[in-house]
Design a protein around this motif. Structure first.
Motif, PDB file in Angstrom:
ATOM      1  N   LEU B  12       0.794  -1.225   0.000  1.00  0.00           N
ATOM      2  CA  LEU B  12       0.000   0.000   0.000  1.00  0.00           C
ATOM      3  C   LEU B  12       0.830   1.282   0.000  1.00  0.00           C
ATOM      4  O   LEU B  12       0.423   2.280  -0.596  1.00  0.00           O
ATOM      5  CB  LEU B  12      -0.932   0.008   1.224  1.00  0.00           C
ATOM      6  CG  LEU B  12      -1.973  -1.121   1.274  1.00  0.00           C
ATOM      7  CD1 LEU B  12      -2.617  -1.200   2.644  1.00  0.00           C
ATOM      8  CD2 LEU B  12      -3.019  -0.905   0.192  1.00  0.00           C
ATOM      9  N   LEU B  13       1.966   1.276   0.684  1.00  0.00           N
ATOM     10  CA  LEU B  13       2.712   2.531   0.855  1.00  0.00           C
ATOM     11  C   LEU B  13       3.926   2.648  -0.055  1.00  0.00           C
ATOM     12  O   LEU B  13       4.108   3.658  -0.734  1.00  0.00           O
ATOM     13  CB  LEU B  13       3.153   2.685   2.319  1.00  0.00           C
ATOM     14  CG  LEU B  13       2.026   2.702   3.359  1.00  0.00           C
ATOM     15  CD1 LEU B  13       2.596   2.893   4.764  1.00  0.00           C
ATOM     16  CD2 LEU B  13       1.012   3.798   3.049  1.00  0.00           C
ATOM     17  N   GLU B  14       4.748   1.604  -0.083  1.00  0.00           N
ATOM     18  CA  GLU B  14       6.013   1.683  -0.832  1.00  0.00           C
ATOM     19  C   GLU B  14       5.859   2.083  -2.296  1.00  0.00           C
ATOM     20  O   GLU B  14       6.601   2.950  -2.764  1.00  0.00           O
ATOM     21  CB  GLU B  14       6.769   0.357  -0.737  1.00  0.00           C
ATOM     22  CG  GLU B  14       7.785   0.342   0.387  1.00  0.00           C
ATOM     23  CD  GLU B  14       8.422  -1.031   0.556  1.00  0.00           C
ATOM     24  OE1 GLU B  14       8.467  -1.801  -0.432  1.00  0.00           O
ATOM     25  OE2 GLU B  14       8.864  -1.326   1.680  1.00  0.00           O
ATOM     26  N   PRO B  15       4.894   1.502  -3.028  1.00  0.00           N
ATOM     27  CA  PRO B  15       4.798   1.872  -4.453  1.00  0.00           C
ATOM     28  C   PRO B  15       4.580   3.367  -4.644  1.00  0.00           C
ATOM     29  O   PRO B  15       4.953   3.928  -5.673  1.00  0.00           O
ATOM     30  CB  PRO B  15       3.579   1.086  -4.948  1.00  0.00           C
ATOM     31  CG  PRO B  15       3.422  -0.037  -3.987  1.00  0.00           C
ATOM     32  CD  PRO B  15       3.901   0.481  -2.660  1.00  0.00           C
ATOM     33  N   THR B  21       6.867  10.018   7.481  1.00  0.00           N
ATOM     34  CA  THR B  21       6.926  11.474   7.328  1.00  0.00           C
ATOM     35  C   THR B  21       5.740  11.983   6.517  1.00  0.00           C
ATOM     36  O   THR B  21       5.065  12.941   6.908  1.00  0.00           O
ATOM     37  CB  THR B  21       8.228  11.870   6.588  1.00  0.00           C
ATOM     38  OG1 THR B  21       9.260  11.012   7.046  1.00  0.00           O
ATOM     39  CG2 THR B  21       8.568  13.309   6.799  1.00  0.00           C
ATOM     40  N   GLU B  22       5.475  11.310   5.397  1.00  0.00           N
ATOM     41  CA  GLU B  22       4.376  11.746   4.528  1.00  0.00           C
ATOM     42  C   GLU B  22       3.028  11.575   5.228  1.00  0.00           C
ATOM     43  O   GLU B  22       2.162  12.437   5.146  1.00  0.00           O
ATOM     44  CB  GLU B  22       4.376  10.960   3.214  1.00  0.00           C
ATOM     45  CG  GLU B  22       5.531  11.289   2.264  1.00  0.00           C
ATOM     46  CD  GLU B  22       6.863  10.689   2.701  1.00  0.00           C
ATOM     47  OE1 GLU B  22       6.856   9.704   3.472  1.00  0.00           O
ATOM     48  OE2 GLU B  22       7.921  11.222   2.279  1.00  0.00           O
ATOM     49  N   LEU B  27      -1.806  13.823   8.006  1.00  0.00           N
ATOM     50  CA  LEU B  27      -2.647  13.912   9.206  1.00  0.00           C
ATOM     51  C   LEU B  27      -2.542  15.301   9.848  1.00  0.00           C
ATOM     52  O   LEU B  27      -3.533  15.853  10.333  1.00  0.00           O
ATOM     53  CB  LEU B  27      -2.264  12.827  10.214  1.00  0.00           C
ATOM     54  CG  LEU B  27      -2.785  11.420   9.889  1.00  0.00           C
ATOM     55  CD1 LEU B  27      -2.228  10.400  10.885  1.00  0.00           C
ATOM     56  CD2 LEU B  27      -4.314  11.366   9.891  1.00  0.00           C
ATOM     57  N   SER B  28      -1.335  15.878   9.835  1.00  0.00           N
ATOM     58  CA  SER B  28      -1.165  17.226  10.407  1.00  0.00           C
ATOM     59  C   SER B  28      -2.006  18.234   9.654  1.00  0.00           C
ATOM     60  O   SER B  28      -2.554  19.167  10.237  1.00  0.00           O
ATOM     61  CB  SER B  28       0.297  17.673  10.331  1.00  0.00           C
ATOM     62  OG  SER B  28       1.102  16.746  10.963  1.00  0.00           O
ATOM     63  N   LYS B  29      -2.085  18.051   8.357  1.00  0.00           N
ATOM     64  CA  LYS B  29      -2.917  18.942   7.543  1.00  0.00           C
ATOM     65  C   LYS B  29      -4.356  18.902   8.037  1.00  0.00           C
ATOM     66  O   LYS B  29      -5.002  19.930   8.209  1.00  0.00           O
ATOM     67  CB  LYS B  29      -2.893  18.469   6.078  1.00  0.00           C
ATOM     68  CG  LYS B  29      -2.021  19.319   5.245  1.00  0.00           C
ATOM     69  CD  LYS B  29      -2.393  19.249   3.782  1.00  0.00           C
ATOM     70  CE  LYS B  29      -1.558  20.265   3.048  1.00  0.00           C
ATOM     71  NZ  LYS B  29      -0.240  19.842   2.665  1.00  0.00           N
ATOM     72  N   LEU B  88       0.631  10.677  -3.054  1.00  0.00           N
ATOM     73  CA  LEU B  88       0.615  11.766  -2.080  1.00  0.00           C
ATOM     74  C   LEU B  88      -0.300  12.931  -2.464  1.00  0.00           C
ATOM     75  O   LEU B  88      -1.089  13.381  -1.633  1.00  0.00           O
ATOM     76  CB  LEU B  88       2.051  12.241  -1.801  1.00  0.00           C
ATOM     77  CG  LEU B  88       2.184  13.227  -0.637  1.00  0.00           C
ATOM     78  CD1 LEU B  88       1.604  12.659   0.659  1.00  0.00           C
ATOM     79  CD2 LEU B  88       3.639  13.632  -0.442  1.00  0.00           C
ATOM     80  N   PRO B  89      -0.241  13.434  -3.714  1.00  0.00           N
ATOM     81  CA  PRO B  89      -1.112  14.584  -4.028  1.00  0.00           C
ATOM     82  C   PRO B  89      -2.590  14.266  -3.830  1.00  0.00           C
ATOM     83  O   PRO B  89      -3.346  15.099  -3.312  1.00  0.00           O
ATOM     84  CB  PRO B  89      -0.810  14.859  -5.501  1.00  0.00           C
ATOM     85  CG  PRO B  89       0.504  14.228  -5.769  1.00  0.00           C
ATOM     86  CD  PRO B  89       0.620  13.058  -4.850  1.00  0.00           C
TER      87      PRO B  89
END
Lengths: 442, 481
Positions: B12-15, B21-22, B27-29, B88-89
Motif C-alpha cells: 500500500l505505501l512503498e509503491p 513522514t508523509e 494527518l497534520s494537515k 501523495l497529491p
C-alpha cells in the motif's frame, strides 16, 4: 469532466480495444464510469457528515472465439491496463465455448446518440448542501410537536460519465447528473416511536421539490404512523400506495427478463402473447423521456434503446432482453442489457382518495419489509405497514402484519391504478388496487 | 508467518513512496483545523469469481481495487473524502476536503504511533485466489454441477458460483492507531431448479469463510452444498400453502440466527442508540428477553465469515455480550459513537471499503445453547410452524418491527413435524420477540458462511448462529387461514 476529458476517455477506450485485439482476443468491449459527487447530512440542526465522492472504473470483457473473460479495475495506468488485459485473456482460457456469447450484433448499435437532457452540472458547495439539508430538517422537526428525534436530512449531488466501446468500431459517451434531498424523522406518542422519511430526486437540481414540501411530508408521514396496531388475520382488498407500487412492477419486469426466462426461474415462463393483466392495462418502456431518471441513449452493450410496448390490453407483448438472453431464447434484443429504462404504466381516473372509496374496506400499504418474493413461483409474502380502511376512509395506522398472495394472480386480479403517479422512480405508476390478499396479523 | 504491517507497507505505501513522514504530514494537515481525530484507511483488494451455468463454465471475472479514505471527526461531525489512487497529491487533496468539516486553528497533535502486529490471527493471511489452480477451481465447479444433476432427474437447472477475495488494509490514525490486516474471504453458492408436472421450485445452498478454497474440498463440503440445494428444491415441489396468523414457531439452528441479527442485533448498534432512534435506546440493564436467552457478537471466531483480527478502525475485535440471561448488557460500538456515549469501542467499527465511512456493525452474532433437545421442543407444540431455513431479513430499528423469510418450513401438528409449506415471511417486534422464547435447544450451530448485511447502502460479510428456539407466538405470513 468536460468534452475534452470525454475525448480522452474515448481515446483510452480505443487504445484498450486495439491492445485487446493485438494480444489475441477475437472481440472485446470496454466500459468506463467516472463518478463524482458530494453529500451533506444535517441532524438535529447540526452538520453530521460531509462526504466527497470520486470514483472511476474500467471494465473490460473480451472474447477468445466464444470464450469470455472479464476484468474490472480502478487503475487507468498503461501498465495496469496491460495486466488487466492479460488477466482477462487468461480467464478466457478457462471459460468454455458458449455459442450464445459475444458482442451485441453490429446492426443493433446506436447510430445517433440522442440528447436526453440528463446533464445539468452545477457547482454545489458543501455550505449550500448543508444549508438546504438543514432547512429541510428544521421544517420537518417544527411540523408537529410529536416529532421528537431525527435521522437527519441529506442533500446529495452525483455526476456520472459513461463511455462504452466495442470492437464493432462503436464508441459512445454521455454524461448525466442526479440530485436528491432526503429527510427522515422520528415521532413519539405514548412511549412508542415511529420513523418515516421522504425524498425528492431529479436530473436537474432546479426540478427538485421544495425543502418545505419534503420536510413536511416526512414529518406528517412519521406522525401518521403513531399508534399503529395489528389487525386480525383476514383476506381483503389491498392498495399499494404509489410510492411503493413500482416494486410490484419491478417484480413483473424481473419475471419477464431474459435471465430469469432462459434459467427457467420465472413464474411468467412461456407467457409471451398471453394475458397477464386485466385488459385495461398498458405498460410501455420509454427510454428517451427527457430528464427521465431511467433514461439512457444506449444499453450496456451499445444497443440503441427504443420505446416499445411490453403489455398491451393486458397481453404480454415483449420480454425484456439483452443480446445474450435474446440469443438463448431465439429472439432479438430489446435494448435492455442492464435492465429496464423508464416504464410508463397506464392509469384510471381516480386519485388515491378515489381508490380508497372504490376499495371501501381493506388495507392501504405504504411500507414493505423484507425480501419475500419468489420469482420462480410468484409466491409473495412480505412485512407491511400502512392504514386500515373502512367506508372508503382511513381508520387507523397498521403495523407488524404481513401481506401474502401469488404475483401471477395478483396481477390478473388488479382492479385499478390511480392517477397519483410517483415521478421519483424510473417506473412511473400510480397507486395500485388489488382485489384481495391474505393479511396475517393477530 | 509474515508480518501484516510489512505486507501492508509493501503493497500500500512503498509503491507510492509513502512513509511515516508523509503520513504525518497528511494527518497534520487535517489537524490544522479544529479536528478531534483523523484517520487514513488504505485498502487493496483483489476479487475473482467463476460461474458455471447450463453445464459450462460461462464466466470468469477479476477485479482489482485500491484506494485510501481520509476521515476527520470534530465533535459529532465527520468529514470524509477518498481517492482511488494511492499517491501523495491525491491523499493531500482528500485531507483538505475532509477537514472542511471544521474551522481553521486546530490545536490537536498526532499521538505516537503504536505499530501493532496481530499476534494471534483468526485466519491465514495467504491469498485464497492461489489456493487452487484455475484448472482445479473449474473442475470443482463441474463436480458440483454433476452431483446436483445426478441426484434427481427433476433438476433442470444448476448454477454454481465461486468467489474469492484477498484484502490488505492499513489504518493510520491521529490517536496513535497504526494497524494492518490481511483478510481472505471465499464463498460458493449452488442454486438449482426442480421441475415436475409444470411446477417449478428453487433450492439454494452455499458456504464460505475467511479461509481458502481448500475448505470446499474438505469432507465433500462443496458436494454437500449441491445435495442440500437439490433436497430443498425437490422438497418444495410438494409444499402446501403456509398458514397465516399468530402461532407458536420453532426456529431451527444455524442460519435461522438471522432472527437475532434483525430482531436485536441492529437495534443494539451504537449509532442508533446514541441518537435515541432505536427501540432499545436507554434500556441497558432492562429485561429484553426471556432468562433463557444469552446473545453475543463475536468477531474472534477462527475462519468465520464475520470475523476480523481488527475492525476497520484498527480496534481488536472481541466477544461482546449483548443480552445475558435476558438482560440487555451492551451495545456494539465504533470509536465515534463510543466516545460520544462515554464508553469504549467494542471493535465493531466496519466499512464496506475505503470509499465508505465506518459505522457500528455486527460480526458473528449468535445465541448460546440451552438445555432442551430439538425433539423435546418440537414435541411441545400442538399446532405451529417449524422453520429451518431462511432467506434474508429486515428491521425498522425505530418501531422495532422486523421480518425474516422462511424458505424451508413445515407444519407442526400434535408435536410432530408433518407437511412442508411454501416460503413465508415471519414478522415480529424486536424488543418483544425474545421475551416469547420458552425453550432453547442444546444444538447451537453457526451458519455456513454466506451472510451479507446491508446498512445505509454499505454491505459487509457477517455470520449468525443459534440453537433451536421455541417462540410462543409470532405472526406467520402465509396465505392459508
Amino acid at each position: 469532466m468536460n468534452k475534452q476529458d470525454e475525448a480522452q476517455l474515448k481515446e483510452l477506450v480505443s487504445m484498450v480495444l486495439s491492445n485487446a485485439k493485438r494480444l489475441g482476443s477475437t472481440t472485446a468491449e470496454v466500459g468506463i464510469s467516472i463518478d463524482s459527487g458530494l453529500s451533506a447530512t444535517v441532524r438535529m440542526g447540526s452538520v453530521e457528515t460531509i462526504e466527497f465522492h470520486k470514483d472511476k472504473t474500467l471494465g473490460i470483457t473480451l472474447y477468445k472465439g466464444k470464450r469470455k473473460g472479464s476484468v474490472t479495475s480502478s487503475d487507468f495506468s498503461p501498465s495496469s491496463i496491460q495486466s488487466s488485459l492479460e488477466a482477462a485473456l487468461r480467464i478466457a482460457e478457462y471459460t468454455e465455448e458458449d455459442p450464445f456469447s459475444g458482442l451485441a450484433n453490429v446492426e443493433d448499435m446506436v447510430r445517433v446518440i440522442p440528447d436526453l437532457n440528463l446533464y445539468h452540472p452545477e457547482n454545489v458547495t458543501p455550505e449550500q448542501a448543508i444549508a438546504w439539508a438543514k432547512e429541510c430538517e428544521d421544517i420537518a422537526r417544527a411540523e408537529d410537536p410529536r416529532i421528537v428525534n431525527s435521522e437527519g436530512a441529506t442533500f446529495s449531488t452525483h455526476n456520472h460519465w459513461r463511455v462504452y466501446g466495442n470492437t464493432h468500431g462503436f464508441i459512445g459517451a454521455y454524461p448525466s447528473t442526479r440530485y436528491s434531498l432526503t429527510c427522515g424523522v422520528v415521532g413519539e406518542s405514548n412511549g412508542a416511536m415511529q420513523r418515516d422519511y421522504d425524498f425528492t430526486v431529479a436530473r436537474d437540481g432546479h426540478d427538485l421539490e421544495s425543502r418545505v414540501v419534503v420536510g413536511r411530508r416526512a414529518a406528517q408521514k412519521a406522525v401518521k404512523r403513531l399508534g399503529a396496531r395489528k389487525v386480525k388475520t383476514c383476506q381483503v382488498p389491498v392498495i399499494f400506495s404509489s410510492e411503493i407500487a413500482h416494486g410490484l412492477l419491478g417484480h413483473f419486469i424481473a419475471a419477464i427478463s431474459g435471465g430469469s426466462l432462459y434459467r427457467r426461474s420465472s413464474f411468467l415462463l412461456d407467457h409471451l402473447g398471453k394475458t397477464v393483466f386485466p385488459n385495461f392495462m398498458q405498460i410501455r418502456e420509454e427510454p428517451h423521456l427527457l430528464k427521465g431518471l431511467g433514461s439512457t441513449p444506449f444499453d450496456l452493450e451499445g444497443v440503441a434503446t427504443r420505446s416499445h410496448d411490453i403489455v398491451q390490453n393486458g397481453k404480454l407483448e415483449s420480454y425484456v432482453l439483452g443480446s445474450y438472453s435474446a440469443r438463448k431464447l431465439g429472439l432479438k434484443t430489446t435494448g435492455n442489457a442492464g435492465g429496464i429504462h423508464n416504464l410508463v404504466v397506464s392509469h384510471g381516473k381516480l386519485d388515491l382518495n378515489g381508490l380508497l372509496k372504490q376499495m371501501h374496506k381493506g388495507l392501504l400499504v405504504t411500507d414493505l419489509m423484507g425480501h419475500g418474493v419468489n420469482l420462480v413461483t410468484g409466491d409473495y409474502s412480505r412485512g407491511a405497514a400502512g392504514f386500515w380502511v373502512e367506508n372508503g376512509e382511513i381508520q387507523y395506522p397498521v403495523e407488524e402484519i404481513t401481506i401474502a398472495g401469488n404475483l401471477k394472480e395478483m396481477f390478473l386480479d388488479l382492479v385499478d391504478i390511480g392517477m397519483d403517479i410517483d415521478k421519483r422512480s424510473h417506473i412511473l405508476t400510480g397507486s395500485i388496487l388489488l382485489e384481495k390478499m391474505t393479511i396475517a396479523g393477530s | 508467518m509474515t508480518s501484516n504491517l510489512e505486507t501492508a507497507n509493501r503493497i500500500l505505501l512503498e509503491p507510492a513512496g509513502l512513509g511515516d513522514t508523509e503520513l504525518q504530514r497528511v494527518l497534520s494537515k487535517v489537524l490544522g483545523h479544529t479536528v478531534d481525530q483523523a484517520d487514513l484507511y488504505f485498502q487493496s483488494s483483489r476479487h475473482e469469481s467463476w460461474l458455471l451455468e447450463d453445464g459450462i463454465i460461462k464466466e470468469g471475472a477479476y477485479t482489482i481495487d485500491y484506494g485510501v479514505g481520509v476521515r476527520a471527526i470534530s465533535g459529532e461531525k465527520t468529514g470524509f473524502a477518498y481517492s482511488d489512487e494511492i499517491i501523495l497529491p491525491a491523499l493531500e487533496q482528500a485531507a483538505m476536503a475532509s477537514r472542511s468539516i471544521a474551522h481553521q486553528g486546530g490545536q490537536n497533535q498526532i499521538q505516537v504511533w503504536h505499530k501493532r502486529e496481530v499476534l494471534k490471527p483468526f485466519y491465514q493471511e495467504e491469498d485464497p485466489l492461489n489456493s487452487l489452480s484455475e484448472a482445479e477451481k473449474i473442475n470443482l465447479l463441474r463436480q458440483v454441477n454433476e452431483e446436483a444433476r445426478r441426484l434427481d432427474h427433476r433438476i433442470k437447472q444448476v448454477i454454481v458460483s465461486m468467489a474469492g477475495m484477498h484484502e490488505i488494509i492499513l489504518i493510520v490514525g491521529s490517536d496513535g492507531t497504526y494497524s494492518a490486516d490481511v483478510r481472505p474471504l471465499v464463498r460458493m453458492n449452488v442454486s438449482v431448479i426442480a421441475e415436475e408436472n409444470n411446477r417449478r421450485e428453487q433450492g439454494t445452498c452455499g458456504g464460505g469463510g475467511r479461509m481458502n478454497y481448500q475448505m470446499f474440498l474438505h469432507e465433500e463440503t462443496a458436494l454437500n452444498y449441491a445435495r442440500e440445494a437439490v433436497r430443498q428444491a425437490v422438497l418444495n415441489l410438494n409444499a402446501i400453502p403456509a398458514p397465516a396468523g399468530l402461532m407458536p414457531v420453532v426456529v431451527g439452528p444455524g442460519w435461522p440466527g438471522v432472527l437475532l441479527h434483525e430482531a436485536v442485533g441492529h437495534g443494539l448498534e451504537g449509532d442508533f442508540n446514541r441518537k435515541g432512534s432505536s427501540a432499545f435506546a436507554g434500556r441497558l440493564g432492562e429485561r429484553v428477553a426471556s432468562p433463557l436467552c444469552t446473545v453475543v457478537d463475536d468477531g474472534t471466531l477462527p475462519g468465520r465469515r464475520g470475523s476480523l483480527n481488527i475492525d476497520d478502525e484498527g480496534t481488536p475485535t472481541q466477544c461482546t455480550t449483548l443480552i445475558e440471561n435476558g438482560i440487555l448488557k451492551g451495545y456494539l460500538q465504533d470509536k465515534l459513537n463510543a466516545r460520544l456515549m462515554g464508553t469504549k469501542s467494542t471493535g465493531n467499527g466496519r466499512r464496506e471499503s475505503y470509499a465508505h465511512l465506518p459505522m457500528p456493525r455486527m460480526t458473528n452474532t449468535y445465541m448460546l445453547a440451552g438445555d432442551h433437545t430439538p425433539e423435546e421442543i418440537i414435541a411441545s407444540v400442538d399446532k405451529g410452524l417449524y422453520a429451518v431455513n431462511f432467506g434474508g431479513g429486515q428491521v425498522d430499528i425505530t418501531s422495532g418491527k422486523f421480518v425474516f423469510n422462511a424458505s424451508e418450513a413445515y407444519l407442526i401438528e400434535k408435536g410432530k413435524v408433518t407437511r412442508p409449506v411454501k416460503g413465508a415471511t415471519l414478522i415480529g417486534n424486536g424488543p418483544d420477540v425474545l421475551t416469547q422464547v420458552s425453550m432453547v435447544g442444546n444444538d447451537l450451530k453457526l451458519d455456513r458462511g454466506v451472510g451479507i448485511c446491508g446498512k445505509e447502502g454499505q454491505s459487509v460479510p457477517v455470520g449468525v448462529g443459534q440453537p433451536t428456539l421455541k417462540i410462543d407466538a409470532m405472526t406467520v405470513g402465509g396465505t392459508s387461514q
